[in-house]
Write an enzyme that holds these catalytic residues in place. Structure first.
Site, PDB file in Angstrom:
ATOM      1  N   VAL A   1       5.961   1.807   3.185  1.00  0.00           N
ATOM      2  CA  VAL A   1       4.542   1.511   3.315  1.00  0.00           C
ATOM      3  C   VAL A   1       4.369   0.647   4.556  1.00  0.00           C
ATOM      4  O   VAL A   1       5.319   0.012   5.019  1.00  0.00           O
ATOM      5  CB  VAL A   1       3.957   0.809   2.058  1.00  0.00           C
ATOM      6  CG1 VAL A   1       3.913   1.775   0.880  1.00  0.00           C
ATOM      7  CG2 VAL A   1       4.723  -0.431   1.702  1.00  0.00           C
ATOM      8  N   SER A   2       3.160   0.635   5.089  1.00  0.00           N
ATOM      9  CA  SER A   2       2.935  -0.012   6.375  1.00  0.00           C
ATOM     10  C   SER A   2       2.701  -1.510   6.307  1.00  0.00           C
ATOM     11  O   SER A   2       2.932  -2.209   7.282  1.00  0.00           O
ATOM     12  CB  SER A   2       1.740   0.647   7.077  1.00  0.00           C
ATOM     13  OG  SER A   2       2.030   2.000   7.321  1.00  0.00           O
TER      14      SER A   2
END
Length: 73
Positions: free
Chosen positions: A8-9
Site C-alpha cells: 500500500v502507498s
C-alpha cells in the site's frame, strides 16, 4: 514455491484485503510493505526478488502493486 507481494502507498492504508487474497491463493510466503510505488527503496520487494527462483510463482493482488509505471512492471 508460491510467493505473494502486497503493498500500500501510505502508512494509513491497510494491507488486510491483499494479504487475505494472497493467502486464499495459497501463497507460502507473503512480502508486505507500506511504501509509495514511486519509491525506489522497497526493501521487501528487493528481498522477494532475491529469493524467487525459476519455477517459483509470484502472485500480486493487482499489477499496480508492483510499481507505478510500466517500466517498473
Amino acid at each position: 514455491m508460491i510467493f505473494g507481494y502486497s503493498r500500500v502507498s501510505t502508512k494509513e492504508q491497510n494491507l488486510n484485503l491483499q494479504v487475505d487474497a494472497l493467502k486464499k491463493a495459497s501463497c507460502e510466503r507473503i512480502f508486505q510493505e507500506k511504501v509509495s510505488g514511486r519509491s525506489t527503496n522497497r526493501p521487501e520487494l528487493i528481498k522477494l526478488l532475491e529469493q524467487i527462483r525459476p519455477g517459483d510463482t509470484l502472485i500480486v493482488f493487482s499489477l499496480e502493486r508492483l510499481g507505478s509505471t510500466t517500466r517498473e512492471r
